[in-house]
Design an enzyme around this catalytic site. Structure first.
Site, PDB file in Angstrom:
ATOM      1  N   LEU A 145       0.823  -1.207   0.000  1.00 41.98           N
ATOM      2  CA  LEU A 145       0.000   0.000   0.000  1.00 41.98           C
ATOM      3  C   LEU A 145       0.864   1.268   0.000  1.00 41.98           C
ATOM      4  O   LEU A 145       1.708   1.449   0.878  1.00 41.98           O
ATOM      5  CB  LEU A 145      -0.914  -0.009   1.240  1.00 41.98           C
ATOM      6  CG  LEU A 145      -1.896   1.147   1.330  1.00 41.98           C
ATOM      7  CD1 LEU A 145      -2.939   1.061   0.240  1.00 41.98           C
ATOM      8  CD2 LEU A 145      -2.548   1.189   2.711  1.00 41.98           C
ATOM      9  N   ASP A 146       0.634   2.145  -0.959  1.00 45.65           N
ATOM     10  CA  ASP A 146       1.315   3.442  -1.052  1.00 45.65           C
ATOM     11  C   ASP A 146       2.821   3.321  -1.200  1.00 45.65           C
ATOM     12  O   ASP A 146       3.559   4.267  -0.907  1.00 45.65           O
ATOM     13  CB  ASP A 146       0.994   4.334   0.172  1.00 45.65           C
ATOM     14  CG  ASP A 146      -0.486   4.597   0.310  1.00 45.65           C
ATOM     15  OD1 ASP A 146      -1.202   4.537  -0.701  1.00 45.65           O
ATOM     16  OD2 ASP A 146      -0.942   4.865   1.435  1.00 45.65           O
TER      17      ASP A 146
END
Lengths: 291, 291, 291, 291
Positions: free
Chosen positions: C235-236
């Site tokens: 994530l990210d």
């Protein structure tokens, strides 16, 4: 904001903070008017329309200010401290802050501050430069400023901090870490009796700790930055005063990032120091109000 | 500045301008305090410490404001007009400005304003969109806003302006030229009864007049920009509200510059309109104070 | 770089990556010259003068390109794949990428992409818009683009992803998450058969995860930003394509930050999508080369 | 772009310009490959797909470069001059440019160049500093660089220029006017035998001529800038190399603008000088290509 408003003997700055309530601005304005003080500039901020925190910075011009400052302080105590439960400071604009600059080997932030000071951009007096290395002594002394070499022994950092405290205590109103590559202890912060501003070579909270340009390169960011903040015991976690960034590309090595970042670092630090010396920065918990 | 402070029925804005003198801030603050009005925010500027012009914008919160506004106006007339020879306006925050948007064929500024308005970013009501072309009618009507097509005959521009004035007079508080490619006559400006904001597609005063992106390409500039300004009879010479720029390179054609510049135009115009609608822009001769 | 160079039927793009060695540029240039292909633009990058990775993007103009593309591909296989152990792609400029846009309720990134597309700024075809909410269907359909509402059940996200894959597979060359507020599974990424670009509403790696504007407000940063990146399972953490920032102040609420940040988000995402669609972005591990 | 790529003895830069035609890149690449030269970086630009002007900058690494440079030059003459009617230069990266800095009384641009040079940011040797005032001699000599005071007599400027030419001719590859407040004659430009770079304290073409900060204040612009350009006989009209701007407000006096602008001036000039010294700037009529 005007970076460098003329500070005459009859000018002062009144800083107020506390719980917001109706009528503070009016109370202060009336009191100042009663003293014949003209409001040169007024900045005010409430964190919330109801139940918030109140901050105000007022620059005043008051004939015969130095002679009447005690009288004004007495009135402010009655009106603000006793009457409205507010904290305040009243500062004579002519009393410029005495500043100590700490540096290791990188010259860019230090030289930029000294040069801006010489040009009259910064309302401060540089009392001394303290370094854990001897390298920059010639550069500093060319500005007519004492350079004090205090080596830091890896096994006895406390000894160096004791020496720093001897030099600083009572002598300075601000300590600026202009790329000083040593961690400052909580003990030092509690004893030094002056705020400490640091320049961190990243856009905080990205890349906390050592080696931020290498981390930036590894992560492949498209902008790098710098952050000036008040130093607290939590490394790189203190209240941020100013930040800025510059665009970078995939072509740049870590050394290129450091070189380009140096430009941002010196500008960000110079702005933070200028604002602090003009009493434009008020702390609000772990953040800052910059008027 | 807060772009979009909540505007409740009990909030107002007091705008003051005139010759500076000691005690204005105190006088106003006391008067407001007497009315039980709390100062939500206060911005103040003096063009010179002595003998300058004074500008102040104060947002107030005053219980039961609409019912007491006449009483407050009377007191302000006595204190400011009669007592201190100052000009002032008192505006109810809930009375949002009625705006007419003029456009030709380029949609970027118009759509951006309509969309920001729909999102609640702009304190305005869009009364109508007026265009010399029919092209954008569907886009505008999808926002539920009247689109009025007023063709401009090259040989009788005055006829079109007469039609504009019929539509506008008494109906709008602001006219925004959102890439309206017709020159506005002095006669129109004198009769319309509302300020007129234009977006010029260059960083004024560079590249006045038509074809600025072509001129920018020819001159080989490394940045292009946009300028939002109040319209006066002197083409592209009115008081500047906001400007911004973006970096360009030798690789970009004139069409590329126009495309990239469009991004700057819509942002600059949106900021200028937002600030005007919040009464943040005060005119000072041919320049502006933006609080 | 030119955002939107004319793409005629006889233009193509050759993308090359692999281990650097002397002579690659010469080998490619000679081969292209043998085919009568003119080099319209050439960008090249080596991560290191010795032993580095090599990246090259070449735009060519070659008479009768579509008819001769297979012949050219054969020659490139011999010269680059077999001869120099390099990876390469040859793309016809006229074959614009088919794009699916995912969105939840925030319209700013989506509408900006649709506007820019309609204005001819983005070399793409929008095949469909997919949303877990019905809110934006009218806006999207006004552009003549299918709007597919695929609700996401908190307890059975896999079902929604299966539906997405049915809609997407074979139909799109790129998926853009234009503020789609659902986490994408690794399974989806492996099966979708197209790169996925996301816009994150912070200057990564600062403020990973949910609520970045609240975190930015709490930390008291002086700039906020946005990051467009390829989506990976972490994530990210995927390769960053583009980032930008905007200045904020202590006066701004979290809602103000979100509003101002929206402007940065839509610009950053539009640039990333434009560059991807022009084959300007090459991945280099977890970073990107943007030519 | 990498601001400061390592320049070893075996590196060179090949600059080419002329009428575009198919096959130039291939011809050059093959020729370099025949010499065993590896392409470290290649930038190329065509002003138009058909009938345009062609520009290329290639950094090469070629074993035993100094010994073989004449041989390579001969081959380039045959291939490029005779074969393709192109202009070209072949530069040894190790031969850094010899630069003369001109200054009057303002120290900011001069000191910034000297600092950056000392830090290794600029691939140049500073041969001398020439000034019409004695003020900055101590600052300059602290860097170990000759400071030559050549007073300019208002009634006999030609005498000063003669003295300048004596000092410069044959000794420098570049002249930098680092806030030198005298107009340079066409005669000087024709005779000096080196390009001349100037920093103008405005965002050209806005505010040509003297007193740009006062003009900016009077016009009420919201950004001020600086422009580095090659000097031609037409005052402030030469090819622009680099520009940048900084935001200003109504609160700033002309002196504030000058102070803030100084920061932009020194950065813009430093970038222009760095790029010129790395042979990144090619002139194209009255504009520049910056690779």
């Amino acid at each position: 904001m005007a970076l460098n408003s003329a500070s005459t003997a009859d000018n002062g700055r009144l800083l107020i903070r506390g719980a917001d309530r109706p009528g503070i601005v009016a109370c202060v304005s009336s009191l100042l008017a009663d003293f014949g003080a003209n409001v040169v500039s007024l900045d005010q901020y409430s964190s919330d329309p109801e139940g918030g925190r109140f901050f105000q910075r007022t620059e005043i011009h008051m004939p015969n200010f130095p002679a009447r400052i005690d009288e004004l302080r007495k009135a402010l105590t009655t009106a603000l401290t006793d009457g409205l439960d507010l904290e305040w400071d009243l500062v004579e604009s002519k009393k410029v802050k005495r500043v100590a600059l700490f540096v290791s080997k990188s010259d860019h932030c230090l030289l930029d501050l000294l040069w801006r000071h010489r040009r009259g951009e910064l309302n401060m007096n540089v009392s001394m430069v303290i370094s854990n290395h001897p390298d920059l002594s010639d550069d500093v002394r060319a500005f007519g400023i004492p350079y004090l070499h205090v080596p830091v022994n890896r096994d006895d950092k406390a000894a160096a901090e004791e020496r720093h405290l001897e030099l600083l205590q009572g002598n300075v109103d601000l300590v600026v870490l202009a790329r000083y590559m040593q961690i400052i202890s909580g003990d030092f912060l509690r004893r030094v009796g002056a705020p400490v501003i640091n320049i961190h070579h990243s856009f905080l909270p990205a890349f906390v700790g050592a080696g931020p340009y290498q981390k930036a390169r590894d992560r492949g960011v498209k902008l790098i930055g710098a952050t000036a903040h008040y130093v607290t015991e939590d490394l790189d976690e203190g209240p941020i005063i100013e930040q800025d960034v510059v665009r970078v590309t995939h072509e740049m090595s870590t050394a290129d990032l450091a070189r380009r970042g140096a430009d941002v670092e010196r500008q960000v630090l110079a702005r933070a120091v200028a604002w602090h010396c003009d009493d434009r920065v008020l702390r609000d918990g772990n953040t800052t109000i910059v008027f």
